[in-house]
Design a protein around this motif. Structure first.
Motif, mmCIF file in Angstrom:
data_model
loop_
_atom_site.group_PDB
_atom_site.id
_atom_site.type_symbol
_atom_site.label_atom_id
_atom_site.label_comp_id
_atom_site.label_asym_id
_atom_site.label_seq_id
_atom_site.Cartn_x
_atom_site.Cartn_y
_atom_site.Cartn_z
ATOM 1 N N PRO A 196 64.479 45.578 14.069
ATOM 2 C CA PRO A 196 65.102 46.211 12.899
ATOM 3 C C PRO A 196 65.091 47.724 13.044
ATOM 4 O O PRO A 196 64.357 48.294 13.863
ATOM 5 C CB PRO A 196 64.197 45.761 11.745
ATOM 6 N N ALA A 197 65.886 48.378 12.221
ATOM 7 C CA ALA A 197 66.037 49.830 12.312
ATOM 8 C C ALA A 197 64.711 50.565 12.149
ATOM 9 O O ALA A 197 64.483 51.595 12.797
ATOM 10 C CB ALA A 197 67.045 50.311 11.265
ATOM 11 N N ALA A 198 63.828 50.037 11.306
ATOM 12 C CA ALA A 198 62.561 50.717 11.043
ATOM 13 C C ALA A 198 61.655 50.758 12.269
ATOM 14 O O ALA A 198 60.711 51.558 12.324
ATOM 15 C CB ALA A 198 61.828 50.039 9.888
ATOM 16 N N PHE A 199 61.924 49.898 13.248
ATOM 17 C CA PHE A 199 61.112 49.845 14.468
ATOM 18 C C PHE A 199 61.562 50.877 15.500
ATOM 19 O O PHE A 199 60.818 51.220 16.415
ATOM 20 C CB PHE A 199 61.217 48.436 15.077
ATOM 21 N N LEU A 200 62.785 51.372 15.326
ATOM 22 C CA LEU A 200 63.426 52.179 16.351
ATOM 23 C C LEU A 200 63.427 53.665 16.002
ATOM 24 O O LEU A 200 63.549 54.047 14.847
ATOM 25 C CB LEU A 200 64.867 51.714 16.547
ATOM 26 N N THR A 201 63.269 54.475 17.027
ATOM 27 C CA THR A 201 63.483 55.918 16.919
ATOM 28 C C THR A 201 64.438 56.317 18.039
ATOM 29 O O THR A 201 64.562 55.585 19.037
ATOM 30 C CB THR A 201 62.171 56.713 17.066
ATOM 31 N N PRO A 202 65.086 57.461 17.933
ATOM 32 C CA PRO A 202 65.945 57.900 19.049
ATOM 33 C C PRO A 202 65.170 57.996 20.363
ATOM 34 O O PRO A 202 65.700 57.688 21.433
ATOM 35 C CB PRO A 202 66.455 59.267 18.581
ATOM 36 N N GLU A 203 63.899 58.414 20.295
ATOM 37 C CA GLU A 203 63.088 58.560 21.508
ATOM 38 C C GLU A 203 62.811 57.200 22.149
ATOM 39 O O GLU A 203 62.885 57.049 23.378
ATOM 40 C CB GLU A 203 61.766 59.265 21.187
ATOM 41 N N LEU A 204 62.490 56.191 21.328
ATOM 42 C CA LEU A 204 62.237 54.854 21.875
ATOM 43 C C LEU A 204 63.503 54.277 22.490
ATOM 44 O O LEU A 204 63.465 53.681 23.587
ATOM 45 C CB LEU A 204 61.699 53.920 20.789
ATOM 46 N N ILE A 205 64.628 54.443 21.831
ATOM 47 C CA ILE A 205 65.891 53.943 22.382
ATOM 48 C C ILE A 205 66.198 54.629 23.713
ATOM 49 O O ILE A 205 66.607 53.983 24.691
ATOM 50 C CB ILE A 205 67.034 54.156 21.373
ATOM 51 N N ASP A 206 65.949 55.921 23.784
ATOM 52 C CA ASP A 206 66.187 56.661 25.030
ATOM 53 C C ASP A 206 65.275 56.146 26.147
ATOM 54 O O ASP A 206 65.709 55.972 27.298
ATOM 55 C CB ASP A 206 65.954 58.151 24.798
ATOM 56 N N ILE A 207 64.018 55.893 25.820
ATOM 57 C CA ILE A 207 63.089 55.338 26.809
ATOM 58 C C ILE A 207 63.591 53.982 27.302
ATOM 59 O O ILE A 207 63.646 53.722 28.511
ATOM 60 C CB ILE A 207 61.676 55.198 26.202
ATOM 61 N N CYS A 208 63.951 53.115 26.390
ATOM 62 C CA CYS A 208 64.349 51.758 26.757
ATOM 63 C C CYS A 208 65.651 51.736 27.559
ATOM 64 O O CYS A 208 65.838 50.861 28.416
ATOM 65 C CB CYS A 208 64.481 50.902 25.504
#
Length: 321
Positions: free
Chosen positions: A49-61
């Motif tokens: 869900p959106a609450a689990f995600l940050t721009p930094e985590l998405i960039d890492i993944c």
């Protein structure tokens, strides 16, 4: 003594394991403190869900460099941190000053072929669990009225070894995936150092976990904290030892829980010989009379974990490790 901030980015984390060949994310001196950020969920972020995600985590993944993908473990680790003047044979003292979830949701996953009842629960299952960070609880199952206290800790605290690609899954004498829920704020862990600089990494945040972690995961949580790293050239250890404000903790790892228990007992005897001046036989008897041995985790193939807890209150004087 300096204070550092180590953010989790695609350039400061590594996936799946430990390697002494990794470029350090930070270099520190003994007694420095570090405000450290960790993320979890590399393999489930696309279902989150959106609450689990940050721009930094998405960039890492999406953009983690290939050279920072070390082995097949699922864990994102922040580091490694290079400690100046650390050499093989020294000990790294890691003090846990702050630990807190950074996002209001974590996850639990059943994985096929893993877990204490892997032959019964064969189907994978992924659940995202809301965290009430204000009241420090998680309700599970949702709307059940069952409220689990949040007691956050880092499942992985470890140093590099001469192996180039060591999986993050099994724990060992380097620390690693210990999954010991006693290592909360106020605890310290003492890790033998195997390579120059120690190359310490941290991650696998858990907001709540029962002893054993029987279905493979806890409430896996992106976690922030503050740690202090102290180089101990006055100590010689071959295995990790930890302490909380109330207990001394020894650990044992083995391919079976029986082997892990034997190692945990042997390591407590070693501690009592070295720090309390007991004979091996008296230490063995004391283990039976006053030490509580608990399952840390029963699922991290091939190394399961048991830890022994010795109350400081029964000792005649304050033990200084």
């Amino acid at each position: 003594m300096s204070h550092h901030i180590l953010k989790a980015t695609k350039d400061t984390v590594h996936l799946g394991g430990f390697s002494h060949l990794l470029t350090p994310s930070l270099t520190v001196e003994s007694n420095d403190t570090i405000a450290v950020e960790t993320y979890t969920g590399f393999y489930v972020y696309d279902k989150a869900p959106a609450a689990f995600l940050t721009p930094e985590l998405i960039d890492i993944c999406q953009n983690l460099p290939a050279e920072r993908k070390i082995a097949q473990g699922p864990h994102l680790l922040t580091g490694p941190i290079y400690v100046n003047n650390a050499e093989p044979g020294d000990v790294l003292e890691v003090e846990l000053i702050e630990i807190y979830p950074s996002l209001p949701v974590g996850f639990n996953a059943i994985r096929s072929g893993w877990g204490a009842l892997r032959q019964k629960f064969t189907q994978p299952a992924l659940r995202f669990i809301d965290l009430d960070l204000e009241n420090k609880i998680a309700e599970f199952p949702q709307h059940s009225g069952i409220k689990i206290p949040l007691k956050p800790f880092f499942g992985i605290l470890g140093v590099a070894t001469p192996e180039e690609n060591r999986s993050s899954i099994p724990p060992g004498n380097y620390g690693g995936n210990i999954d010991n829920r006693e290592l909360q704020v106020g605890a310290k862990i003492y890790l033998p150092i195997f390579v120059t600089g120690a190359l310490f990494s941290i991650g696998d945040g858990h907001s709540a976990q029962g002893d054993g972690e029987v279905n493979v995961t806890a409430i896996e949580t992106s976690m922030n904290g503050t740690i202090k790293l102290k180089l101990r050239k006055d100590l010689q250890l071959q295995i990790p030892i930890a302490e909380t404000p109330t207990d001394i903790i020894t650990m044992g790892f083995g391919n079976t829980l029986d082997e892990a228990l034997e190692k945990a007992v042997e390591n407590m005897i070693y501690f009592l010989e070295m720090f309390v001046n007991l004979s091996p036989e008296d230490a063995y008897v004391l283990c039976s009379l006053a030490v509580n041995f608990r399952i840390s985790q029963a699922v991290n193939s091939p190394q399961k974990g048991v830890h022994g807890m010795l109350s400081k209150s029964i000792l005649p004087q304050l033990i200084k490790i």
